[in-house]
Design a protein around this motif. Structure first.
Motif, PDB file in Angstrom:
ATOM      1  N   GLN A 198     -40.304 150.934  -3.527  1.00  0.00           N
ATOM      2  CA  GLN A 198     -40.034 152.380  -3.528  1.00  0.00           C
ATOM      3  C   GLN A 198     -38.532 152.650  -3.568  1.00  0.00           C
ATOM      4  OE1 GLN A 198     -42.090 155.117  -3.421  1.00  0.00           O
ATOM      5  NE2 GLN A 198     -43.904 154.676  -2.236  1.00  0.00           N
ATOM      6  N   ILE A 249     -49.905 155.309  -1.618  1.00  0.00           N
ATOM      7  CA  ILE A 249     -50.861 154.630  -2.496  1.00  0.00           C
ATOM      8  C   ILE A 249     -52.065 154.281  -1.638  1.00  0.00           C
ATOM      9  CG2 ILE A 249     -51.273 152.591  -3.916  1.00  0.00           C
ATOM     10  CD1 ILE A 249     -48.145 152.509  -4.222  1.00  0.00           C
ATOM     11  N   ARG A 299     -42.081 143.325   8.512  1.00  0.00           N
ATOM     12  CA  ARG A 299     -41.491 144.664   8.477  1.00  0.00           C
ATOM     13  C   ARG A 299     -41.663 145.312   7.105  1.00  0.00           C
ATOM     14  NH1 ARG A 299     -36.552 146.673  11.279  1.00  0.00           N
ATOM     15  NH2 ARG A 299     -37.959 148.396  10.928  1.00  0.00           N
ATOM     16  N   ARG A 300     -41.789 146.607   7.134  1.00  0.00           N
ATOM     17  CA  ARG A 300     -41.766 147.443   5.916  1.00  0.00           C
ATOM     18  C   ARG A 300     -42.898 147.189   4.921  1.00  0.00           C
ATOM     19  NH1 ARG A 300     -35.279 147.172   4.825  1.00  0.00           N
ATOM     20  NH2 ARG A 300     -34.680 148.624   6.441  1.00  0.00           N
ATOM     21  N   VAL A 335     -45.219 157.310   4.586  1.00  0.00           N
ATOM     22  CA  VAL A 335     -45.576 158.094   3.405  1.00  0.00           C
ATOM     23  C   VAL A 335     -47.000 158.638   3.542  1.00  0.00           C
ATOM     24  CG1 VAL A 335     -43.994 157.104   1.724  1.00  0.00           C
ATOM     25  CG2 VAL A 335     -46.111 155.901   2.220  1.00  0.00           C
ATOM     26  N   SER A 382     -47.420 153.865   7.888  1.00  0.00           N
ATOM     27  CA  SER A 382     -48.029 154.763   6.885  1.00  0.00           C
ATOM     28  C   SER A 382     -49.551 154.654   6.923  1.00  0.00           C
ATOM     29  CB  SER A 382     -47.543 154.398   5.482  1.00  0.00           C
ATOM     30  OG  SER A 382     -46.155 154.527   5.407  1.00  0.00           O
ATOM     31  N   SER A 404     -44.578 144.210  14.069  1.00  0.00           N
ATOM     32  CA  SER A 404     -44.015 143.412  12.987  1.00  0.00           C
ATOM     33  C   SER A 404     -43.437 142.083  13.472  1.00  0.00           C
ATOM     34  CB  SER A 404     -42.939 144.203  12.249  1.00  0.00           C
ATOM     35  OG  SER A 404     -42.050 144.765  13.162  1.00  0.00           O
ATOM     36  N   GLU A 415     -45.226 149.185  17.017  1.00  0.00           N
ATOM     37  CA  GLU A 415     -44.256 148.190  17.515  1.00  0.00           C
ATOM     38  C   GLU A 415     -44.627 147.773  18.943  1.00  0.00           C
ATOM     39  OE1 GLU A 415     -42.542 146.851  15.396  1.00  0.00           O
ATOM     40  OE2 GLU A 415     -42.352 148.317  13.813  1.00  0.00           O
ATOM     41  N   VAL A 424     -40.515 157.593  -2.296  1.00  0.00           N
ATOM     42  CA  VAL A 424     -40.082 157.837  -0.911  1.00  0.00           C
ATOM     43  C   VAL A 424     -39.962 156.512  -0.167  1.00  0.00           C
ATOM     44  CG1 VAL A 424     -40.719 158.967   1.261  1.00  0.00           C
ATOM     45  CG2 VAL A 424     -41.271 160.061  -0.926  1.00  0.00           C
ATOM     46  N   TYR A 425     -38.872 156.348   0.548  1.00  0.00           N
ATOM     47  CA  TYR A 425     -38.707 155.119   1.338  1.00  0.00           C
ATOM     48  C   TYR A 425     -38.062 155.463   2.671  1.00  0.00           C
ATOM     49  CZ  TYR A 425     -33.816 155.504  -0.025  1.00  0.00           C
ATOM     50  OH  TYR A 425     -32.545 155.966  -0.205  1.00  0.00           O
ATOM     51  N   PRO A 446     -43.480 146.774  -0.189  1.00  0.00           N
ATOM     52  CA  PRO A 446     -43.599 148.193  -0.549  1.00  0.00           C
ATOM     53  C   PRO A 446     -42.300 148.989  -0.389  1.00  0.00           C
ATOM     54  CG  PRO A 446     -45.532 147.509   0.670  1.00  0.00           C
ATOM     55  CD  PRO A 446     -44.594 146.334   0.671  1.00  0.00           C
ATOM     56  N   SER A 491     -48.097 142.852  10.429  1.00  0.00           N
ATOM     57  CA  SER A 491     -47.517 142.522   9.119  1.00  0.00           C
ATOM     58  C   SER A 491     -46.020 142.362   9.284  1.00  0.00           C
ATOM     59  CB  SER A 491     -47.787 143.637   8.102  1.00  0.00           C
ATOM     60  OG  SER A 491     -46.830 144.664   8.248  1.00  0.00           O
ATOM     61  N   ARG A 549     -54.635 152.754   0.248  1.00  0.00           N
ATOM     62  CA  ARG A 549     -55.070 151.396   0.552  1.00  0.00           C
ATOM     63  C   ARG A 549     -56.549 151.549   0.920  1.00  0.00           C
ATOM     64  NH1 ARG A 549     -51.648 147.197   2.294  1.00  0.00           N
ATOM     65  NH2 ARG A 549     -49.423 147.604   2.523  1.00  0.00           N
ATOM     66  N   SER A 603     -47.387 160.595  -1.999  1.00  0.00           N
ATOM     67  CA  SER A 603     -46.491 159.433  -1.966  1.00  0.00           C
ATOM     68  C   SER A 603     -47.191 158.184  -1.466  1.00  0.00           C
ATOM     69  CB  SER A 603     -45.302 159.701  -1.041  1.00  0.00           C
ATOM     70  OG  SER A 603     -44.733 160.919  -1.318  1.00  0.00           O
TER      71      SER A 603
HETATM   72  N1  LIG Z   1     -49.393 152.900   1.028  1.00  0.00           N
HETATM   73  C1  LIG Z   1     -48.129 153.053   0.600  1.00  0.00           C
HETATM   74  N2  LIG Z   1     -47.857 153.716  -0.542  1.00  0.00           N
HETATM   75  C2  LIG Z   1     -46.615 153.857  -0.996  1.00  0.00           C
HETATM   76  N3  LIG Z   1     -45.535 153.386  -0.377  1.00  0.00           N
HETATM   77  C3  LIG Z   1     -45.715 152.715   0.767  1.00  0.00           C
HETATM   78  C4  LIG Z   1     -47.020 152.526   1.326  1.00  0.00           C
HETATM   79  N4  LIG Z   1     -46.893 151.838   2.469  1.00  0.00           N
HETATM   80  C5  LIG Z   1     -45.558 151.622   2.626  1.00  0.00           C
HETATM   81  N5  LIG Z   1     -44.850 152.144   1.623  1.00  0.00           N
HETATM   82  C6  LIG Z   1     -43.376 152.091   1.440  1.00  0.00           C
HETATM   83  O1  LIG Z   1     -42.842 151.252   2.451  1.00  0.00           O
HETATM   84  C7  LIG Z   1     -42.001 151.995   3.360  1.00  0.00           C
HETATM   85  C8  LIG Z   1     -42.227 151.494   4.758  1.00  0.00           C
HETATM   86  O2  LIG Z   1     -43.501 151.923   5.214  1.00  0.00           O
HETATM   87  P1  LIG Z   1     -43.861 152.001   6.757  1.00  0.00           P
HETATM   88  O3  LIG Z   1     -42.747 152.612   7.513  1.00  0.00           O
HETATM   89  O4  LIG Z   1     -45.209 152.591   6.835  1.00  0.00           O
HETATM   90  O5  LIG Z   1     -43.934 150.427   7.047  1.00  0.00           O
HETATM   91  P2  LIG Z   1     -43.941 149.668   8.439  1.00  0.00           P
HETATM   92  O6  LIG Z   1     -44.698 148.397   8.201  1.00  0.00           O
HETATM   93  O7  LIG Z   1     -44.404 150.552   9.531  1.00  0.00           O
HETATM   94  O8  LIG Z   1     -42.382 149.363   8.566  1.00  0.00           O
HETATM   95  P3  LIG Z   1     -41.531 148.967   9.878  1.00  0.00           P
HETATM   96  O9  LIG Z   1     -41.775 147.520  10.090  1.00  0.00           O
HETATM   97  O10 LIG Z   1     -40.093 149.232   9.444  1.00  0.00           O
HETATM   98  O11 LIG Z   1     -41.991 149.836  11.000  1.00  0.00           O
HETATM   99  C9  LIG Z   1     -42.371 153.448   3.141  1.00  0.00           C
HETATM  100  O12 LIG Z   1     -41.277 154.307   3.432  1.00  0.00           O
HETATM  101  C10 LIG Z   1     -42.715 153.447   1.662  1.00  0.00           C
HETATM  102  O13 LIG Z   1     -41.538 153.472   0.900  1.00  0.00           O
END
Ligand SMILES: Nc1ncnc2c1ncn2[C@@H]1O[C@H](COP(=O)(O)OP(=O)(O)OP(=O)(O)O)[C@@H](O)[C@H]1O
Ligand SMILES: [Mg+2]
Length: 388
Positions: free
Chosen positions: A262, A17, A42-43, A11, A48, A194, A161, A6-7, A258, A40, A19, A15
Protein backbone atom coordinates in the motif's frame (compact mmCIF):
# COMPACT_ATOMS: atom_id res chain seq x y z
CA UNK A 1 -9.03 12.29 -6.91
CA UNK A 2 -8.05 11.05 -3.47
CA UNK A 3 -5.18 8.65 -3.21
CA UNK A 4 -6.91 5.26 -2.68
CA UNK A 5 -3.88 3.50 -1.18
CA UNK A 6 -3.96 3.77 2.59
CA UNK A 7 -1.12 2.79 4.89
CA UNK A 8 -0.14 3.28 8.51
CA UNK A 9 -3.63 2.98 9.94
CA UNK A 10 -6.22 0.24 10.03
CA UNK A 11 -8.11 -0.02 6.76
CA UNK A 12 -11.88 -0.35 6.41
CA UNK A 13 -14.54 -0.18 3.69
CA UNK A 14 -13.20 0.47 0.18
CA UNK A 15 -9.59 0.37 1.36
CA UNK A 16 -9.90 -3.09 2.91
CA UNK A 17 -9.24 -6.11 0.73
CA UNK A 18 -11.76 -8.67 1.90
CA UNK A 19 -9.98 -11.42 3.67
CA UNK A 20 -13.06 -13.56 3.13
CA UNK A 21 -11.67 -16.85 4.36
CA UNK A 22 -10.03 -15.36 7.42
CA UNK A 23 -13.10 -13.32 8.31
CA UNK A 24 -15.40 -16.29 7.92
CA UNK A 25 -13.19 -18.51 10.04
CA UNK A 26 -12.76 -15.90 12.75
CA UNK A 27 -16.46 -15.13 12.87
CA UNK A 28 -17.26 -18.81 13.23
CA UNK A 29 -14.72 -19.31 16.02
CA UNK A 30 -15.82 -16.24 17.90
CA UNK A 31 -19.50 -17.12 17.60
CA UNK A 32 -18.80 -20.55 19.01
CA UNK A 33 -17.09 -18.89 21.96
CA UNK A 34 -13.58 -19.92 21.05
CA UNK A 35 -10.77 -17.76 22.40
CA UNK A 36 -8.44 -16.86 19.56
CA UNK A 37 -4.76 -15.93 19.49
CA UNK A 38 -4.18 -14.03 16.24
CA UNK A 39 -0.50 -13.94 15.40
CA UNK A 40 1.44 -12.46 12.48
CA UNK A 41 4.57 -10.44 11.84
CA UNK A 42 4.18 -6.67 11.99
CA UNK A 43 2.07 -4.86 9.41
CA UNK A 44 0.30 -7.87 7.96
CA UNK A 45 -3.15 -6.56 8.84
CA UNK A 46 -4.16 -7.91 12.26
CA UNK A 47 -5.73 -4.72 13.49
CA UNK A 48 -7.55 -4.16 10.18
CA UNK A 49 -8.92 -7.70 10.32
CA UNK A 50 -10.15 -7.18 13.87
CA UNK A 51 -11.81 -3.86 13.02
CA UNK A 52 -13.57 -5.46 10.05
CA UNK A 53 -14.60 -8.48 12.11
CA UNK A 54 -16.07 -6.04 14.62
CA UNK A 55 -18.11 -4.51 11.77
CA UNK A 56 -19.54 -7.95 10.94
CA UNK A 57 -20.31 -8.71 14.59
CA UNK A 58 -21.92 -5.32 15.24
CA UNK A 59 -24.22 -6.17 12.33
CA UNK A 60 -25.28 -9.15 14.45
CA UNK A 61 -25.89 -6.89 17.47
CA UNK A 62 -22.69 -7.74 19.28
CA UNK A 63 -20.91 -5.19 21.44
CA UNK A 64 -17.26 -4.75 20.52
CA UNK A 65 -14.26 -3.36 22.39
CA UNK A 66 -10.58 -3.24 21.40
CA UNK A 67 -7.79 -2.60 23.87
CA UNK A 68 -4.42 -1.66 22.40
CA UNK A 69 -1.89 -2.75 24.98
CA UNK A 70 0.88 -0.71 23.38
CA UNK A 71 -0.87 2.24 24.98
CA UNK A 72 -0.90 0.71 28.45
CA UNK A 73 2.15 2.03 30.23
CA UNK A 74 1.01 1.22 33.78
CA UNK A 75 -1.76 -0.69 35.55
CA UNK A 76 -3.63 2.56 35.96
CA UNK A 77 -3.48 3.35 32.26
CA UNK A 78 -4.61 -0.21 31.52
CA UNK A 79 -7.63 0.40 33.77
CA UNK A 80 -8.37 3.61 31.88
CA UNK A 81 -8.04 1.95 28.46
CA UNK A 82 -10.15 -1.04 29.50
CA UNK A 83 -12.87 1.03 31.09
CA UNK A 84 -13.07 3.55 28.24
CA UNK A 85 -13.21 0.83 25.55
CA UNK A 86 -15.96 -1.06 27.33
CA UNK A 87 -18.00 2.08 27.96
CA UNK A 88 -17.66 3.10 24.28
CA UNK A 89 -18.89 -0.32 23.22
CA UNK A 90 -22.17 0.20 25.02
CA UNK A 91 -22.72 3.97 25.03
CA UNK A 92 -22.03 6.18 22.03
CA UNK A 93 -23.39 9.38 23.57
CA UNK A 94 -20.92 11.38 25.72
CA UNK A 95 -23.69 12.48 28.11
CA UNK A 96 -24.21 8.83 29.07
CA UNK A 97 -20.54 8.01 29.62
CA UNK A 98 -20.30 9.69 33.03
CA UNK A 99 -23.50 8.13 34.35
CA UNK A 100 -22.45 4.68 33.21
CA UNK A 101 -19.00 5.02 34.67
CA UNK A 102 -20.28 6.20 38.06
CA UNK A 103 -22.79 3.38 38.24
CA UNK A 104 -20.55 0.51 37.16
CA UNK A 105 -17.02 1.58 38.06
CA UNK A 106 -17.30 3.93 41.05
CA UNK A 107 -13.62 3.39 41.84
CA UNK A 108 -12.75 5.48 38.78
CA UNK A 109 -13.31 9.18 38.28
CA UNK A 110 -14.56 10.06 34.78
CA UNK A 111 -13.68 13.27 32.95
CA UNK A 112 -14.58 14.42 29.48
CA UNK A 113 -12.27 16.72 27.56
CA UNK A 114 -12.33 17.97 23.98
CA UNK A 115 -9.45 16.61 21.91
CA UNK A 116 -7.57 18.60 19.19
CA UNK A 117 -10.02 17.27 16.55
CA UNK A 118 -12.88 18.81 18.49
CA UNK A 119 -14.22 15.43 19.62
CA UNK A 120 -15.23 14.66 23.23
CA UNK A 121 -12.85 12.25 24.91
CA UNK A 122 -13.45 10.22 28.04
CA UNK A 123 -10.75 9.43 30.54
CA UNK A 124 -10.98 7.49 33.78
CA UNK A 125 -8.63 8.14 36.67
CA UNK A 126 -8.17 6.29 39.87
CA UNK A 127 -9.84 8.00 42.84
CA UNK A 128 -7.10 9.42 45.11
CA UNK A 129 -8.64 7.45 48.00
CA UNK A 130 -8.57 4.26 46.00
CA UNK A 131 -5.34 2.30 46.14
CA UNK A 132 -6.38 -1.24 45.33
CA UNK A 133 -5.67 -1.33 41.60
CA UNK A 134 -5.83 -5.13 41.43
CA UNK A 135 -9.34 -5.15 42.82
CA UNK A 136 -10.29 -2.45 40.33
CA UNK A 137 -8.87 -4.46 37.41
CA UNK A 138 -10.81 -7.56 38.56
CA UNK A 139 -13.95 -5.47 38.51
CA UNK A 140 -13.13 -4.17 35.01
CA UNK A 141 -12.39 -7.63 33.60
CA UNK A 142 -15.83 -8.76 34.71
CA UNK A 143 -17.65 -5.70 33.43
CA UNK A 144 -18.16 -7.03 29.86
CA UNK A 145 -19.83 -10.20 31.21
CA UNK A 146 -22.01 -8.10 33.50
CA UNK A 147 -23.08 -5.92 30.57
CA UNK A 148 -23.65 -8.93 28.32
CA UNK A 149 -26.00 -10.52 30.83
CA UNK A 150 -27.83 -7.30 31.65
CA UNK A 151 -28.34 -6.29 27.99
CA UNK A 152 -28.78 -9.84 26.71
CA UNK A 153 -26.07 -9.27 24.13
CA UNK A 154 -22.82 -10.97 23.22
CA UNK A 155 -19.59 -9.08 23.67
CA UNK A 156 -16.20 -9.39 21.99
CA UNK A 157 -13.04 -8.03 23.55
CA UNK A 158 -9.88 -7.85 21.43
CA UNK A 159 -6.54 -7.26 23.08
CA UNK A 160 -4.23 -5.82 20.44
CA UNK A 161 -0.47 -6.29 20.94
CA UNK A 162 -1.33 -8.63 23.77
CA UNK A 163 2.29 -9.59 24.47
CA UNK A 164 2.78 -6.09 25.94
CA UNK A 165 0.90 -7.24 29.02
CA UNK A 166 4.21 -8.82 30.04
CA UNK A 167 5.73 -5.37 30.43
CA UNK A 168 3.18 -4.34 33.07
CA UNK A 169 3.61 -6.53 36.13
CA UNK A 170 4.47 -9.85 34.62
CA UNK A 171 2.71 -13.02 35.59
CA UNK A 172 0.50 -11.59 38.27
CA UNK A 173 -1.64 -9.63 35.85
CA UNK A 174 -1.81 -12.50 33.36
CA UNK A 175 -3.03 -14.88 36.04
CA UNK A 176 -5.65 -12.44 37.29
CA UNK A 177 -6.92 -11.82 33.75
CA UNK A 178 -7.10 -15.52 33.01
CA UNK A 179 -8.87 -16.36 36.26
CA UNK A 180 -11.56 -13.80 35.49
CA UNK A 181 -12.17 -14.39 31.81
CA UNK A 182 -12.36 -18.14 32.24
CA UNK A 183 -15.67 -17.66 33.98
CA UNK A 184 -17.23 -15.66 31.14
CA UNK A 185 -19.85 -17.32 28.96
CA UNK A 186 -21.13 -14.35 27.02
CA UNK A 187 -17.86 -12.67 26.15
CA UNK A 188 -15.44 -13.84 23.46
CA UNK A 189 -11.79 -12.88 23.33
CA UNK A 190 -9.14 -12.25 20.71
CA UNK A 191 -5.51 -11.86 21.72
CA UNK A 192 -3.56 -10.39 18.81
CA UNK A 193 0.12 -9.72 18.61
CA UNK A 194 3.19 -9.41 16.44
CA UNK A 195 5.94 -10.62 18.74
CA UNK A 196 5.49 -14.14 17.52
CA UNK A 197 7.83 -16.02 19.77
CA UNK A 198 6.54 -14.31 22.89
CA UNK A 199 2.91 -15.02 22.01
CA UNK A 200 3.59 -18.64 21.11
CA UNK A 201 5.33 -19.00 24.46
CA UNK A 202 2.32 -17.51 26.20
CA UNK A 203 -0.03 -20.15 24.79
CA UNK A 204 2.20 -23.14 24.50
CA UNK A 205 4.37 -23.16 27.64
CA UNK A 206 2.77 -25.21 30.41
CA UNK A 207 4.04 -22.73 32.98
CA UNK A 208 2.36 -19.78 31.25
CA UNK A 209 -0.96 -18.35 32.49
CA UNK A 210 -2.48 -18.59 29.00
CA UNK A 211 -1.36 -22.16 28.35
CA UNK A 212 -3.88 -23.79 25.98
CA UNK A 213 -6.31 -20.96 26.58
CA UNK A 214 -7.38 -20.75 22.96
CA UNK A 215 -6.89 -21.50 19.34
CA UNK A 216 -3.86 -20.07 17.54
CA UNK A 217 -4.51 -18.50 14.14
CA UNK A 218 -1.50 -17.45 12.14
CA UNK A 219 -2.44 -14.59 9.82
CA UNK A 220 -0.75 -14.88 6.44
CA UNK A 221 -0.12 -12.35 3.71
CA UNK A 222 -3.11 -11.35 1.60
CA UNK A 223 -4.02 -13.55 -1.36
CA UNK A 224 -1.93 -12.25 -4.25
CA UNK A 225 -4.68 -12.39 -6.87
CA UNK A 226 -6.99 -10.36 -4.63
CA UNK A 227 -4.30 -7.77 -4.01
CA UNK A 228 -3.50 -7.53 -7.74
CA UNK A 229 -7.14 -6.99 -8.59
CA UNK A 230 -7.37 -4.32 -5.90
CA UNK A 231 -4.36 -2.40 -7.30
CA UNK A 232 -5.46 -2.68 -10.92
CA UNK A 233 -8.96 -1.46 -10.07
CA UNK A 234 -7.81 1.47 -7.97
CA UNK A 235 -5.54 2.72 -10.77
CA UNK A 236 -8.25 2.07 -13.36
CA UNK A 237 -10.65 4.32 -11.49
CA UNK A 238 -8.25 7.14 -12.38
CA UNK A 239 -7.92 5.77 -15.95
CA UNK A 240 -4.40 4.55 -15.29
CA UNK A 241 -3.33 1.11 -16.45
CA UNK A 242 -0.43 -0.81 -15.03
CA UNK A 243 1.81 -3.21 -16.91
CA UNK A 244 2.20 -6.80 -15.75
CA UNK A 245 5.90 -6.48 -15.03
CA UNK A 246 5.32 -3.25 -13.07
CA UNK A 247 2.76 -5.08 -10.97
CA UNK A 248 5.14 -8.02 -10.52
CA UNK A 249 7.89 -5.66 -9.36
CA UNK A 250 5.59 -4.16 -6.73
CA UNK A 251 5.02 -7.60 -5.25
CA UNK A 252 8.63 -8.76 -5.26
CA UNK A 253 10.14 -5.61 -3.86
CA UNK A 254 7.60 -5.35 -1.04
CA UNK A 255 7.88 -9.05 -0.17
CA UNK A 256 4.08 -9.00 -0.35
CA UNK A 257 3.74 -7.37 3.05
CA UNK A 258 0.39 -5.53 2.90
CA UNK A 259 1.68 -2.32 4.46
CA UNK A 260 4.63 -2.15 2.04
CA UNK A 261 2.43 -2.74 -0.99
CA UNK A 262 0.00 0.00 0.00
CA UNK A 263 2.84 2.37 0.86
CA UNK A 264 4.60 1.83 -2.48
CA UNK A 265 1.36 2.12 -4.48
CA UNK A 266 0.51 5.32 -2.59
CA UNK A 267 3.83 6.85 -3.66
CA UNK A 268 3.46 5.63 -7.26
CA UNK A 269 0.00 7.20 -7.40
CA UNK A 270 1.31 10.52 -6.08
CA UNK A 271 4.20 10.55 -8.51
CA UNK A 272 2.38 9.47 -11.67
CA UNK A 273 -1.21 10.60 -11.24
CA UNK A 274 -2.37 11.95 -14.61
CA UNK A 275 -0.19 9.54 -16.59
CA UNK A 276 -1.97 6.88 -18.67
CA UNK A 277 0.19 3.88 -17.90
CA UNK A 278 2.53 2.76 -15.13
CA UNK A 279 5.51 0.77 -16.38
CA UNK A 280 8.28 -1.04 -14.53
CA UNK A 281 10.66 1.95 -14.80
CA UNK A 282 8.13 4.06 -12.90
CA UNK A 283 8.03 1.49 -10.09
CA UNK A 284 11.84 1.38 -10.02
CA UNK A 285 12.08 5.17 -9.89
CA UNK A 286 9.60 5.31 -7.02
CA UNK A 287 11.48 2.67 -5.03
CA UNK A 288 14.67 4.67 -5.50
CA UNK A 289 12.91 7.86 -4.39
CA UNK A 290 11.60 6.20 -1.26
CA UNK A 291 14.87 4.52 -0.29
CA UNK A 292 17.05 7.55 -0.97
CA UNK A 293 14.49 9.91 0.55
CA UNK A 294 15.15 8.14 3.83
CA UNK A 295 18.93 8.56 3.59
CA UNK A 296 19.27 10.84 6.64
CA UNK A 297 17.43 8.30 8.82
CA UNK A 298 19.07 5.24 7.33
CA UNK A 299 22.53 6.82 7.65
CA UNK A 300 21.94 7.51 11.33
CA UNK A 301 20.84 3.91 11.87
CA UNK A 302 23.78 2.55 9.88
CA UNK A 303 26.26 4.64 11.85
CA UNK A 304 24.98 3.23 15.13
CA UNK A 305 25.43 -0.40 14.09
CA UNK A 306 28.59 -2.37 14.74
CA UNK A 307 30.70 -3.33 11.75
CA UNK A 308 29.61 -6.94 12.15
CA UNK A 309 25.92 -6.03 12.27
CA UNK A 310 26.37 -4.02 9.06
CA UNK A 311 27.99 -7.00 7.40
CA UNK A 312 25.12 -9.24 8.44
CA UNK A 313 22.54 -6.78 7.10
CA UNK A 314 24.41 -6.33 3.84
CA UNK A 315 24.73 -10.10 3.43
CA UNK A 316 21.02 -10.62 4.06
CA UNK A 317 20.09 -7.71 1.76
CA UNK A 318 22.12 -9.26 -1.05
CA UNK A 319 21.33 -12.91 -0.52
CA UNK A 320 17.72 -13.06 0.61
CA UNK A 321 18.51 -14.28 4.12
CA UNK A 322 18.53 -18.08 3.85
CA UNK A 323 21.21 -20.33 5.33
CA UNK A 324 23.05 -17.48 6.97
CA UNK A 325 24.80 -19.74 9.50
CA UNK A 326 26.27 -22.07 6.89
CA UNK A 327 30.03 -22.09 6.43
CA UNK A 328 29.81 -21.01 2.78
CA UNK A 329 27.65 -18.06 3.63
CA UNK A 330 29.79 -16.93 6.53
CA UNK A 331 32.92 -17.22 4.46
CA UNK A 332 31.47 -15.41 1.47
CA UNK A 333 30.42 -12.44 3.56
CA UNK A 334 33.27 -12.50 6.10
CA UNK A 335 30.99 -13.12 9.06
CA UNK A 336 33.23 -15.21 11.35
CA UNK A 337 31.80 -17.80 13.71
CA UNK A 338 28.15 -18.92 13.90
CA UNK A 339 27.93 -17.52 17.43
CA UNK A 340 28.96 -14.03 16.33
CA UNK A 341 26.34 -14.17 13.55
CA UNK A 342 23.81 -15.24 16.18
CA UNK A 343 24.73 -12.33 18.46
CA UNK A 344 24.34 -9.77 15.67
CA UNK A 345 21.10 -11.32 14.41
CA UNK A 346 19.59 -11.36 17.90
CA UNK A 347 20.38 -7.72 18.39
CA UNK A 348 19.04 -6.79 14.93
CA UNK A 349 15.82 -8.68 15.67
CA UNK A 350 15.37 -7.05 19.06
CA UNK A 351 15.79 -3.62 17.43
CA UNK A 352 13.19 -4.62 14.82
CA UNK A 353 15.47 -4.37 11.79
CA UNK A 354 15.09 -8.07 11.05
CA UNK A 355 12.50 -10.73 11.64
CA UNK A 356 12.62 -14.48 11.31
CA UNK A 357 10.30 -16.15 8.84
CA UNK A 358 10.51 -19.93 8.91
CA UNK A 359 14.15 -20.67 8.09
CA UNK A 360 15.12 -17.29 6.69
CA UNK A 361 15.76 -13.77 7.96
CA UNK A 362 13.90 -10.84 6.44
CA UNK A 363 14.05 -7.08 6.72
CA UNK A 364 11.12 -5.42 8.45
CA UNK A 365 11.67 -2.31 6.34
CA UNK A 366 12.18 -3.48 2.77
CA UNK A 367 13.21 0.03 1.68
CA UNK A 368 16.07 -0.06 4.18
CA UNK A 369 17.11 -3.27 2.50
CA UNK A 370 16.95 -1.57 -0.91
CA UNK A 371 18.94 1.36 0.42
CA UNK A 372 21.65 -0.99 1.71
CA UNK A 373 21.74 -2.93 -1.55
CA UNK A 374 22.03 0.18 -3.68
CA UNK A 375 23.93 2.58 -1.46
CA UNK A 376 26.31 0.04 0.05
CA UNK A 377 26.95 -1.87 -3.15
CA UNK A 378 30.70 -1.80 -2.53
CA UNK A 379 30.51 -2.47 1.19
CA UNK A 380 32.27 -5.82 1.39
CA UNK A 381 33.78 -8.16 3.98
CA UNK A 382 37.08 -6.35 3.93
CA UNK A 383 35.50 -2.96 4.68
CA UNK A 384 36.79 -1.51 7.92
CA UNK A 385 35.04 1.84 7.96
CA UNK A 386 31.56 2.89 7.04
CA UNK A 387 31.26 4.81 3.81
CA UNK A 388 29.80 8.03 5.14
N1 LIG B 1 -7.06 -6.35 4.30
C1 LIG B 1 -6.27 -5.33 3.90
N2 LIG B 1 -6.52 -4.66 2.77
C2 LIG B 1 -5.74 -3.67 2.35
N3 LIG B 1 -4.66 -3.24 3.00
C3 LIG B 1 -4.33 -3.86 4.14
C4 LIG B 1 -5.13 -4.93 4.66
N4 LIG B 1 -4.58 -5.35 5.81
C5 LIG B 1 -3.49 -4.55 6.00
N5 LIG B 1 -3.34 -3.67 5.02
C6 LIG B 1 -2.26 -2.66 4.88
O1 LIG B 1 -1.31 -2.88 5.90
C7 LIG B 1 -1.26 -1.78 6.83
C8 LIG B 1 -1.10 -2.32 8.23
O2 LIG B 1 -2.31 -2.92 8.65
P1 LIG B 1 -2.65 -3.15 10.18
O3 LIG B 1 -2.32 -1.94 10.96
O4 LIG B 1 -4.02 -3.69 10.22
O5 LIG B 1 -1.60 -4.32 10.47
P2 LIG B 1 -1.09 -4.88 11.87
O6 LIG B 1 -0.72 -6.31 11.61
O7 LIG B 1 -2.07 -4.60 12.94
O8 LIG B 1 0.22 -3.99 12.04
P3 LIG B 1 1.07 -3.69 13.37
O9 LIG B 1 1.92 -4.88 13.59
O10 LIG B 1 1.91 -2.47 12.98
O11 LIG B 1 0.11 -3.42 14.48
C9 LIG B 1 -2.55 -1.01 6.60
O12 LIG B 1 -2.40 0.36 6.92
C10 LIG B 1 -2.76 -1.23 5.11
O13 LIG B 1 -1.93 -0.37 4.38
MG1 LIG C 1 -1.89 -3.59 14.73
Amino acid sequence: MRNPFVYGEEVVGESFIDRDDELRMLTKDIESNERVFLISPRRYGKTSLIVNLFGVLRGKRWLTARIDLYKATSLESLANLYGVSVIHSIESKPEKWIRFSKEFIPMLRPTITINPDGQPELSLNLHPREQNIELLLDKLYNLPEEIAVRHKKRVIIAFDEFQEIRTLNGEKIEKALRANIQRHHNVSYIFAGSKKRMLYDMVSKPSSAFYKMGKVIHLNKINRKDFERFIINKFLQARISISDDALGKIFTITEEIPYNIQFLCHQIWDKYYGQKKIIIDDVEATIKDIAFGQTPIYTTIWDRLTLHQRRVLKAIADSGGKGIFSQDFRQQYGLGSPSSVQTSVNSLISHEFLDRENDSYVFLDVFFKEWIRRRMSDFGPEQKMNRF
